[in-house]
Design a protein around this motif. Structure first.
Motif, PDB file in Angstrom:
ATOM      1  N   GLU A  30       0.789  -1.227   0.000  1.00 47.03           N
ATOM      2  CA  GLU A  30       0.000   0.000   0.000  1.00 47.03           C
ATOM      3  C   GLU A  30       0.821   1.277   0.000  1.00 47.03           C
ATOM      4  OE1 GLU A  30      -3.221   0.350  -0.345  1.00 47.03           O
ATOM      5  OE2 GLU A  30      -3.468  -1.810  -0.565  1.00 47.03           O
ATOM      6  N   ASN A  31       2.093   1.221   0.372  1.00 45.85           N
ATOM      7  CA  ASN A  31       2.882   2.450   0.478  1.00 45.85           C
ATOM      8  C   ASN A  31       3.461   2.919  -0.857  1.00 45.85           C
ATOM      9  OD1 ASN A  31       4.386  -0.008   0.957  1.00 45.85           O
ATOM     10  ND2 ASN A  31       6.198   1.254   1.315  1.00 45.85           N
ATOM     11  N   TYR A  32       3.031   2.317  -1.966  1.00 50.36           N
ATOM     12  CA  TYR A  32       3.482   2.734  -3.293  1.00 50.36           C
ATOM     13  C   TYR A  32       2.285   3.112  -4.154  1.00 50.36           C
ATOM     14  CZ  TYR A  32       8.098   0.804  -2.218  1.00 50.36           C
ATOM     15  OH  TYR A  32       9.320   0.548  -1.644  1.00 50.36           O
ATOM     16  N   PRO A  33       2.474   4.012  -5.142  1.00 45.96           N
ATOM     17  CA  PRO A  33       1.364   4.401  -6.026  1.00 45.96           C
ATOM     18  C   PRO A  33       0.758   3.220  -6.779  1.00 45.96           C
ATOM     19  CG  PRO A  33       3.183   5.945  -6.253  1.00 45.96           C
ATOM     20  CD  PRO A  33       3.687   4.818  -5.401  1.00 45.96           C
ATOM     21  N   GLY A  34       1.562   2.199  -7.044  1.00 45.84           N
ATOM     22  CA  GLY A  34       1.067   1.040  -7.775  1.00 45.84           C
ATOM     23  C   GLY A  34       0.505  -0.045  -6.875  1.00 45.84           C
ATOM     24  N   ALA A  35       0.050   0.331  -5.692  1.00 44.23           N
ATOM     25  CA  ALA A  35      -0.477  -0.634  -4.731  1.00 44.23           C
ATOM     26  C   ALA A  35      -1.515  -1.546  -5.370  1.00 44.23           C
ATOM     27  CB  ALA A  35      -1.094   0.098  -3.540  1.00 44.23           C
ATOM     28  N   GLY A  36      -1.348  -2.850  -5.149  1.00 45.10           N
ATOM     29  CA  GLY A  36      -2.277  -3.822  -5.682  1.00 45.10           C
ATOM     30  C   GLY A  36      -1.855  -4.415  -7.017  1.00 45.10           C
ATOM     31  N   ARG A  37      -0.858  -3.809  -7.664  1.00 45.00           N
ATOM     32  CA  ARG A  37      -0.397  -4.318  -8.963  1.00 45.00           C
ATOM     33  C   ARG A  37       0.443  -5.573  -8.760  1.00 45.00           C
ATOM     34  NH1 ARG A  37      -0.089  -2.601 -13.935  1.00 45.00           N
ATOM     35  NH2 ARG A  37      -0.782  -0.482 -13.422  1.00 45.00           N
ATOM     36  N   GLN A  38       0.248  -6.551  -9.626  1.00 45.53           N
ATOM     37  CA  GLN A  38       1.049  -7.763  -9.614  1.00 45.53           C
ATOM     38  C   GLN A  38       2.366  -7.500 -10.355  1.00 45.53           C
ATOM     39  OE1 GLN A  38      -0.158 -11.342  -8.484  1.00 45.53           O
ATOM     40  NE2 GLN A  38      -0.802  -9.664  -7.170  1.00 45.53           N
ATOM     41  N   VAL A  39       3.496  -7.828  -9.702  1.00 43.05           N
ATOM     42  CA  VAL A  39       4.800  -7.520 -10.276  1.00 43.05           C
ATOM     43  C   VAL A  39       5.784  -8.667 -10.031  1.00 43.05           C
ATOM     44  CG1 VAL A  39       4.539  -5.023  -9.975  1.00 43.05           C
ATOM     45  CG2 VAL A  39       5.606  -6.374  -8.150  1.00 43.05           C
ATOM     46  N   TYR A  40       6.813  -8.646 -10.843  1.00 44.17           N
ATOM     47  CA  TYR A  40       8.014  -9.437 -10.571  1.00 44.17           C
ATOM     48  C   TYR A  40       8.992  -8.449  -9.951  1.00 44.17           C
ATOM     49  CZ  TYR A  40      12.409 -11.942 -11.439  1.00 44.17           C
ATOM     50  OH  TYR A  40      13.634 -12.544 -11.308  1.00 44.17           O
ATOM     51  N   PRO A  41       9.269  -8.558  -8.647  1.00 45.06           N
ATOM     52  CA  PRO A  41      10.041  -7.528  -7.952  1.00 45.06           C
ATOM     53  C   PRO A  41      11.496  -7.459  -8.422  1.00 45.06           C
ATOM     54  CG  PRO A  41       8.847  -8.943  -6.412  1.00 45.06           C
ATOM     55  CD  PRO A  41       8.815  -9.617  -7.745  1.00 45.06           C
ATOM     56  N   GLY A  42      12.002  -6.237  -8.508  1.00 44.77           N
ATOM     57  CA  GLY A  42      13.389  -6.045  -8.890  1.00 44.77           C
ATOM     58  C   GLY A  42      14.353  -6.664  -7.901  1.00 44.77           C
ATOM     59  N   PHE A  43      13.991  -6.671  -6.612  1.00 42.69           N
ATOM     60  CA  PHE A  43      14.919  -7.216  -5.618  1.00 42.69           C
ATOM     61  C   PHE A  43      15.080  -8.729  -5.775  1.00 42.69           C
ATOM     62  CE2 PHE A  43      10.783  -7.065  -3.385  1.00 42.69           C
ATOM     63  CZ  PHE A  43      10.657  -8.367  -2.927  1.00 42.69           C
ATOM     64  N   VAL A  44      14.063  -9.395  -6.322  1.00 41.11           N
ATOM     65  CA  VAL A  44      14.188 -10.830  -6.595  1.00 41.11           C
ATOM     66  C   VAL A  44      15.156 -11.054  -7.760  1.00 41.11           C
ATOM     67  CG1 VAL A  44      12.964 -12.905  -7.351  1.00 41.11           C
ATOM     68  CG2 VAL A  44      11.902 -11.365  -5.689  1.00 41.11           C
ATOM     69  N   GLN A  45      15.009 -10.227  -8.788  1.00 41.84           N
ATOM     70  CA  GLN A  45      15.918 -10.315  -9.937  1.00 41.84           C
ATOM     71  C   GLN A  45      17.353 -10.054  -9.514  1.00 41.84           C
ATOM     72  OE1 GLN A  45      15.993 -11.470 -12.874  1.00 41.84           O
ATOM     73  NE2 GLN A  45      16.038  -9.924 -14.480  1.00 41.84           N
ATOM     74  N   LEU A  46      17.561  -9.030  -8.695  1.00 37.50           N
ATOM     75  CA  LEU A  46      18.909  -8.703  -8.239  1.00 37.50           C
ATOM     76  C   LEU A  46      19.506  -9.851  -7.430  1.00 37.50           C
ATOM     77  CD1 LEU A  46      21.215  -6.671  -7.941  1.00 37.50           C
ATOM     78  CD2 LEU A  46      20.046  -5.764  -5.912  1.00 37.50           C
ATOM     79  N   THR A  47      18.706 -10.435  -6.562  1.00 37.44           N
ATOM     80  CA  THR A  47      19.176 -11.567  -5.768  1.00 37.44           C
ATOM     81  C   THR A  47      19.594 -12.731  -6.658  1.00 37.44           C
ATOM     82  OG1 THR A  47      17.719 -10.950  -3.924  1.00 37.44           O
ATOM     83  CG2 THR A  47      18.552 -13.201  -3.943  1.00 37.44           C
ATOM     84  N   SER A  48      18.821 -12.958  -7.712  1.00 34.73           N
ATOM     85  CA  SER A  48      19.150 -14.047  -8.634  1.00 34.73           C
ATOM     86  C   SER A  48      20.469 -13.790  -9.341  1.00 34.73           C
ATOM     87  CB  SER A  48      18.030 -14.208  -9.668  1.00 34.73           C
ATOM     88  OG  SER A  48      16.809 -14.531  -9.045  1.00 34.73           O
ATOM     89  N   PHE A  49      20.647 -12.570  -9.839  1.00 36.77           N
ATOM     90  CA  PHE A  49      21.880 -12.242 -10.548  1.00 36.77           C
ATOM     91  C   PHE A  49      23.086 -12.269  -9.611  1.00 36.77           C
ATOM     92  CE2 PHE A  49      19.571  -9.905 -14.153  1.00 36.77           C
ATOM     93  CZ  PHE A  49      19.792 -10.955 -15.022  1.00 36.77           C
TER      94      PHE A  49
END
Length: 433
Positions: free
Chosen positions: A238-257
């Motif tokens: 809820e603390n972001y303008p895109g609250a409720g949007r389904q996403v692939y989080p950047g932090f997951v991608q970074l962790t993978s790389f």
């Protein structure tokens, strides 16, 4: 829960980073007793590395102030020429460019990093071209009211951007967007769209990941599509303008790389620590600058991510002639007068050798003299578009290709006045047999 857990961890790490930075200032204060004492400096260096690694990061700025061309320095002008919910089109230019300088649209990846990862790409090509670049939005800041964004939308955005630039533009796709840029070129070619690109350069792109599959490719096919949907997608809090949007989080991608080359990243940070202890500010700043960019990540719309995994990495739809855009089959044979240059890195561990070159095999409508392949020796994935090898060896090949097909008449004749261009330093440049 995944995103909420990350937000809690991020808050804790931000506080730890601030505390560490404060301790660095105290330990480096010349008024502090024993400030110059060896152990104090070692402790300050260690805390500095920790503070930098855990510092909060937002979207970086391109910050390209000047460009140096033939011994002259020119001020760079950066403007946003098209603004759309999921991505803008930026233009970089300078007063030293001639009126007939080529116009190049660089298609940045929507793969977890911001377009600024291609800062070095823009800076080098800007020397002799008006450079446009796609500046994709961080999905967590796009309100749900703006709708969804998938691979079809991506292709539509590229076509719209080219329409804004106008006829006679060149396109360079770096890594992941090679597929949608390739498809957009075919869609425009089928309609004989006046704004279809003169040349299409694809660099380290996953056109056919069955060729020399890498660890990234293996991961994409090791699990069924439904696994990615259930395990890699989460909801923006809820603390972001895109609250409720389904996403692939950047932090997951970074962790993978990061996990793919964990040993290398750990060694880089150890060397950073050593540089700081030794007072080698130049090398320390260089390492920090790289990780400032590398750790700046953004979220991807779930629809785009899942469709890319399915269509590009699991079905291999484009090279098999099964790619569909808005319900219509994409026929790569409709590309007839766009010259194609494929560039790969010999040591690329993201897109293996042959994956990009596959584009030359599936475009029967393009004459052989309008196809070219360049293998950059001793170059990894990042080095294809950044660094000294990019600036000195790869960029000249791209510039020569653009000069060779700088008008639609050149494309129709399959030749131009500038020749084929030769690689400098190391690398293999070849035509298609």
């Amino acid at each position: 829960m995944l995103y909420k857990a990350y937000e809690i961890q991020r808050s804790l790490m931000n506080a730890s980073s601030a505390w560490a930075s404060m301790m660095v200032d105290i330990l480096n204060d010349p008024q502090m007793p024993f400030a110059a004492f060896g152990p104090m400096q070692t402790m300050a260096s260690a805390l500095n590395v920790f503070a930098h690694a855990t510092a909060p990061r937002g979207k970086p700025a391109f910050a390209i102030r000047t460009v140096h061309v033939d011994g002259h320095t020119h001020a760079v002008h950066e403007t946003t020429v098209v603004h759309r919910p999921f991505g803008d089109l930026k233009l970089f230019t300078h007063d030293g460019l001639p009126a007939d300088a080529p116009r190049l649209m660089i298609v940045a990846p929507m793969s977890g990093h911001f377009a600024t990862l291609l800062r070095g790409t823009v800076e080098r090509m800007l020397e002799r071209a008006h450079v446009y670049i796609t500046d994709w939005a961080d999905a967590k800041y796009v309100p749900l009211a703006e709708g969804h964004f998938d691979l079809d939308d991506y292709i539509d955005y590229l076509i719209g951007f080219l329409e804004h630039i106008g006829p006679g533009a060149h396109v360079m796709a770096v890594c992941q967007p090679s597929v949608p840029a390739f498809a957009a070129t075919a869609v425009m070619g089928a309609k004989k769209h006046p704004c279809r690109p003169l040349t299409l350069t694809m660099m380290g792109g996953p056109i056919d990941t069955r060729e020399s599959p890498t660890e990234v490719n293996d991961h994409a096919i090791a699990k069924p599509f439904v696994w990615f949907k259930h395990n890699m997608i989460t909801t923006v809090p809820e603390n972001y303008p895109g609250a409720g949007r389904q996403v692939y989080p950047g932090f997951v991608q970074l962790t993978s790389f990061m996990s793919m080359n964990l040993g290398s990243h750990m060694m880089s940070h150890y060397k950073l620590f050593q540089h700081m202890v030794q007072g080698d500010g130049e090398n320390a700043d260089s390492t920090k600058k790289f990780y400032d960019e590398y750790r700046s990540v953004c979220d991807l719309p779930a629809e785009f991510y899942l469709q890319t995994v399915d269509v590009v990495f699991q079905q291999h739809a484009l090279p098999q002639g099964e790619f569909v855009h808005r319900g219509q089959a994409v026929d790569l044979g409709e590309i007839t007068d766009t010259a194609i240059l494929c560039i790969e890195g010999e040591k690329d561990d993201i897109s293996g050798i042959g994956q990009t070159r596959a584009a030359l095999k599936v475009t029967p409508g393009v004459p052989d003299e309008m196809k070219q392949y360049y293998l950059a020796a001793e170059v990894g994935h990042y080095g294809i578009f950044n660094g000294s090898r990019w600036r000195g060896r790869i960029a000249p090949v791209v510039e020569a290709w653009m000069a060779r097909f700088n008008t639609r008449d050149d494309a129709a004749q399959g030749s131009g006045s500038s020749g084929q261009g030769k690689p400098r330093g190391g690398g293999k440049l070849s035509a298609v047999n």
